[in-house]
Design a protein around this motif. Structure first.
Motif, PDB file in Angstrom:
ATOM      1  N   CYS A 112       0.841  -1.213   0.000  1.00 56.34           N
ATOM      2  CA  CYS A 112       0.000   0.000   0.000  1.00 56.34           C
ATOM      3  C   CYS A 112       0.868   1.252   0.000  1.00 56.34           C
ATOM      4  CB  CYS A 112      -0.937   0.006   1.194  1.00 56.34           C
ATOM      5  SG  CYS A 112      -2.214  -1.253   1.113  1.00 56.34           S
ATOM      6  N   LEU A 113       1.921   1.256   0.806  1.00 56.02           N
ATOM      7  CA  LEU A 113       2.861   2.375   0.826  1.00 56.02           C
ATOM      8  C   LEU A 113       3.497   2.551  -0.548  1.00 56.02           C
ATOM      9  CD1 LEU A 113       4.632   4.516   2.310  1.00 56.02           C
ATOM     10  CD2 LEU A 113       6.211   2.630   2.829  1.00 56.02           C
ATOM     11  N   ALA A 114       3.888   1.455  -1.166  1.00 55.15           N
ATOM     12  CA  ALA A 114       4.527   1.519  -2.485  1.00 55.15           C
ATOM     13  C   ALA A 114       3.575   2.084  -3.531  1.00 55.15           C
ATOM     14  CB  ALA A 114       5.023   0.136  -2.898  1.00 55.15           C
ATOM     15  N   VAL A 115       2.307   1.730  -3.476  1.00 55.74           N
ATOM     16  CA  VAL A 115       1.324   2.260  -4.430  1.00 55.74           C
ATOM     17  C   VAL A 115       1.174   3.776  -4.245  1.00 55.74           C
ATOM     18  CG1 VAL A 115      -1.121   2.242  -5.073  1.00 55.74           C
ATOM     19  CG2 VAL A 115       0.091   0.088  -4.728  1.00 55.74           C
ATOM     20  N   LEU A 116       1.122   4.222  -3.000  1.00 56.05           N
ATOM     21  CA  LEU A 116       1.030   5.666  -2.744  1.00 56.05           C
ATOM     22  C   LEU A 116       2.276   6.393  -3.239  1.00 56.05           C
ATOM     23  CD1 LEU A 116      -0.546   5.630   0.829  1.00 56.05           C
ATOM     24  CD2 LEU A 116      -1.671   6.199  -1.332  1.00 56.05           C
ATOM     25  N   LEU A 117       3.434   5.791  -3.021  1.00 59.78           N
ATOM     26  CA  LEU A 117       4.683   6.407  -3.487  1.00 59.78           C
ATOM     27  C   LEU A 117       4.769   6.392  -5.011  1.00 59.78           C
ATOM     28  CD1 LEU A 117       7.151   5.003  -0.812  1.00 59.78           C
ATOM     29  CD2 LEU A 117       6.259   7.347  -0.997  1.00 59.78           C
ATOM     30  N   LEU A 118       4.185   5.380  -5.644  1.00 61.26           N
ATOM     31  CA  LEU A 118       4.148   5.339  -7.104  1.00 61.26           C
ATOM     32  C   LEU A 118       3.344   6.526  -7.636  1.00 61.26           C
ATOM     33  CD1 LEU A 118       4.741   3.955  -9.805  1.00 61.26           C
ATOM     34  CD2 LEU A 118       2.670   2.596  -9.447  1.00 61.26           C
ATOM     35  N   PHE A 119       2.256   6.854  -6.958  1.00 61.95           N
ATOM     36  CA  PHE A 119       1.478   8.034  -7.357  1.00 61.95           C
ATOM     37  C   PHE A 119       2.341   9.294  -7.303  1.00 61.95           C
ATOM     38  CE2 PHE A 119      -0.997  11.731  -5.994  1.00 61.95           C
ATOM     39  CZ  PHE A 119      -1.763  11.915  -7.132  1.00 61.95           C
ATOM     40  N   VAL A 120       3.113   9.441  -6.230  1.00 58.89           N
ATOM     41  CA  VAL A 120       4.004  10.599  -6.102  1.00 58.89           C
ATOM     42  C   VAL A 120       5.015  10.612  -7.246  1.00 58.89           C
ATOM     43  CG1 VAL A 120       5.773  11.687  -4.662  1.00 58.89           C
ATOM     44  CG2 VAL A 120       3.708  10.746  -3.608  1.00 58.89           C
ATOM     45  N   GLU A 121       5.552   9.439  -7.587  1.00 56.54           N
ATOM     46  CA  GLU A 121       6.521   9.348  -8.678  1.00 56.54           C
ATOM     47  C   GLU A 121       5.893   9.749 -10.015  1.00 56.54           C
ATOM     48  OE1 GLU A 121       9.877   8.567  -9.061  1.00 56.54           O
ATOM     49  OE2 GLU A 121       9.907   8.897  -6.903  1.00 56.54           O
ATOM     50  N   ILE A 122       4.658   9.354 -10.248  1.00 59.41           N
ATOM     51  CA  ILE A 122       3.997   9.708 -11.508  1.00 59.41           C
ATOM     52  C   ILE A 122       3.744  11.214 -11.567  1.00 59.41           C
ATOM     53  CG2 ILE A 122       1.875   9.433 -12.852  1.00 59.41           C
ATOM     54  CD1 ILE A 122       1.914   6.472 -11.991  1.00 59.41           C
ATOM     55  N   VAL A 123       3.374  11.800 -10.445  1.00 54.74           N
ATOM     56  CA  VAL A 123       3.203  13.260 -10.407  1.00 54.74           C
ATOM     57  C   VAL A 123       4.545  13.949 -10.658  1.00 54.74           C
ATOM     58  CG1 VAL A 123       2.631  15.221  -8.914  1.00 54.74           C
ATOM     59  CG2 VAL A 123       1.159  13.196  -8.941  1.00 54.74           C
ATOM     60  N   LYS A 124       5.616  13.420 -10.081  1.00 60.05           N
ATOM     61  CA  LYS A 124       6.945  13.995 -10.305  1.00 60.05           C
ATOM     62  C   LYS A 124       7.350  13.897 -11.769  1.00 60.05           C
ATOM     63  CE  LYS A 124      10.261  12.494  -7.799  1.00 60.05           C
ATOM     64  NZ  LYS A 124      11.144  11.713  -6.908  1.00 60.05           N
ATOM     65  N   ALA A 125       6.871  12.879 -12.476  1.00 61.20           N
ATOM     66  CA  ALA A 125       7.236  12.692 -13.874  1.00 61.20           C
ATOM     67  C   ALA A 125       6.682  13.783 -14.773  1.00 61.20           C
ATOM     68  CB  ALA A 125       6.763  11.327 -14.360  1.00 61.20           C
ATOM     69  N   THR A 126       5.701  14.531 -14.309  1.00 58.01           N
ATOM     70  CA  THR A 126       5.115  15.594 -15.136  1.00 58.01           C
ATOM     71  C   THR A 126       5.990  16.845 -15.161  1.00 58.01           C
ATOM     72  OG1 THR A 126       3.802  16.466 -13.287  1.00 58.01           O
ATOM     73  CG2 THR A 126       2.775  14.782 -14.685  1.00 58.01           C
ATOM     74  N   ARG A 127       7.004  16.896 -14.315  1.00 53.31           N
ATOM     75  CA  ARG A 127       7.907  18.051 -14.319  1.00 53.31           C
ATOM     76  C   ARG A 127       8.816  17.988 -15.536  1.00 53.31           C
ATOM     77  NH1 ARG A 127      11.284  17.070  -9.243  1.00 53.31           N
ATOM     78  NH2 ARG A 127      11.464  15.231 -10.502  1.00 53.31           N
ATOM     79  N   THR A 128       9.344  19.126 -15.890  1.00 54.04           N
ATOM     80  CA  THR A 128      10.332  19.175 -16.961  1.00 54.04           C
ATOM     81  C   THR A 128      11.620  19.738 -16.386  1.00 54.04           C
ATOM     82  OG1 THR A 128       9.560  21.366 -17.623  1.00 54.04           O
ATOM     83  CG2 THR A 128       8.621  19.476 -18.792  1.00 54.04           C
ATOM     84  N   GLY A 129      12.723  19.406 -17.019  1.00 54.37           N
ATOM     85  CA  GLY A 129      14.009  19.910 -16.577  1.00 54.37           C
ATOM     86  C   GLY A 129      15.050  18.809 -16.549  1.00 54.37           C
ATOM     87  N   GLY A 130      16.271  19.212 -16.249  1.00 52.41           N
ATOM     88  CA  GLY A 130      17.385  18.270 -16.234  1.00 52.41           C
ATOM     89  C   GLY A 130      17.294  17.242 -15.130  1.00 52.41           C
ATOM     90  N   ALA A 131      16.701  17.611 -14.006  1.00 52.73           N
ATOM     91  CA  ALA A 131      16.600  16.680 -12.877  1.00 52.73           C
ATOM     92  C   ALA A 131      15.677  15.516 -13.201  1.00 52.73           C
ATOM     93  CB  ALA A 131      16.105  17.414 -11.637  1.00 52.73           C
ATOM     94  N   THR A 132      14.764  15.712 -14.135  1.00 54.02           N
ATOM     95  CA  THR A 132      13.823  14.649 -14.493  1.00 54.02           C
ATOM     96  C   THR A 132      14.542  13.457 -15.095  1.00 54.02           C
ATOM     97  OG1 THR A 132      12.141  16.331 -14.888  1.00 54.02           O
ATOM     98  CG2 THR A 132      11.718  14.165 -15.787  1.00 54.02           C
ATOM     99  N   ALA A 133      15.518  13.703 -15.941  1.00 54.12           N
ATOM    100  CA  ALA A 133      16.282  12.611 -16.559  1.00 54.12           C
ATOM    101  C   ALA A 133      17.050  11.829 -15.505  1.00 54.12           C
ATOM    102  CB  ALA A 133      17.227  13.160 -17.618  1.00 54.12           C
ATOM    103  N   ILE A 134      17.612  12.514 -14.535  1.00 55.65           N
ATOM    104  CA  ILE A 134      18.339  11.840 -13.454  1.00 55.65           C
ATOM    105  C   ILE A 134      17.368  11.012 -12.618  1.00 55.65           C
ATOM    106  CG2 ILE A 134      19.696  12.207 -11.353  1.00 55.65           C
ATOM    107  CD1 ILE A 134      20.794  14.759 -12.723  1.00 55.65           C
ATOM    108  N   ASP A 135      16.195  11.556 -12.346  1.00 53.52           N
ATOM    109  CA  ASP A 135      15.170  10.836 -11.593  1.00 53.52           C
ATOM    110  C   ASP A 135      14.771   9.550 -12.304  1.00 53.52           C
ATOM    111  OD1 ASP A 135      13.278  10.407  -9.519  1.00 53.52           O
ATOM    112  OD2 ASP A 135      11.700  11.292 -10.748  1.00 53.52           O
ATOM    113  N   HIS A 136      14.576   9.616 -13.623  1.00 49.33           N
ATOM    114  CA  HIS A 136      14.203   8.425 -14.381  1.00 49.33           C
ATOM    115  C   HIS A 136      15.336   7.398 -14.380  1.00 49.33           C
ATOM    116  CE1 HIS A 136      10.559  10.307 -15.442  1.00 49.33           C
ATOM    117  NE2 HIS A 136      11.007  11.048 -16.415  1.00 49.33           N
ATOM    118  N   ALA A 137      16.562   7.875 -14.498  1.00 47.84           N
ATOM    119  CA  ALA A 137      17.706   6.965 -14.496  1.00 47.84           C
ATOM    120  C   ALA A 137      17.827   6.252 -13.148  1.00 47.84           C
ATOM    121  CB  ALA A 137      18.990   7.727 -14.818  1.00 47.84           C
ATOM    122  N   LEU A 138      17.629   6.982 -12.060  1.00 48.59           N
ATOM    123  CA  LEU A 138      17.693   6.365 -10.733  1.00 48.59           C
ATOM    124  C   LEU A 138      16.540   5.392 -10.511  1.00 48.59           C
ATOM    125  CD1 LEU A 138      18.821   9.398  -8.539  1.00 48.59           C
ATOM    126  CD2 LEU A 138      20.189   7.429  -9.249  1.00 48.59           C
TER     127      LEU A 138
END
Length: 130
Positions: A50-76
């Motif tokens: 359940c915690l992982a599903v909630l955190l996945l939602f946060v990750e999907i919201v974070k994916a809507t950002r643009t910028g250089g940090a987004t590529a690093i986030d996806h790589a990690l």
């Protein structure tokens, strides 16, 4: 904190529980009576999912950002998926259905992150050229 894969929290919690308190993952942590008369027993492993599903939602919201940090986030996030997959396949304590679901959630994070980022970039490109 912007490039920190949030699902690492759920993976870390499950790893800690699997190695330090393996018996805590199987037993019922809480029992909730339902209106139907049945009792829902929830294990610690299910709460971590359940915690992982909630955190996945946060990750999907974070994916809507643009910028250089987004590529690093996806790589990690991709590195986290690979680590989870190796752990699932090679570590006996983590070869469980619960950890398999957590590993699939990390894969979904990678796929969703790249898909959302590509869609956002395509939209930005179309708006910029108009």
């Amino acid at each position: 904190m912007n490039v920190f894969p949030m699902l690492l929290i759920a993976v870390g919690v499950y790893n800690a529980l699997a190695f330090l308190f393996p018996e805590s993952l199987a037993g019922a942590l809480v029992s909730v009576p339902l209106l139907s008369g049945r009792v829902l027993s929830v294990t610690t492993g299910e709460l971590v999912i359940c915690l992982a599903v909630l955190l996945l939602f946060v990750e999907i919201v974070k994916a809507t950002r643009t910028g250089g940090a987004t590529a690093i986030d996806h790589a990690l996030s991709l590195v986290l998926f690979v680590v989870c997959l190796i752990e699932f396949l090679a570590v006996p304590a983590l070869g469980t259905g619960t950890f398999m679901i957590i590993t699939l959630l990390t894969l979904l994070d990678v796929i969703a992150g790249f898909t959302v980022s590509l869609s956002t970039a395509r939209r930005d490109l179309m708006v910029g050229s108009a």
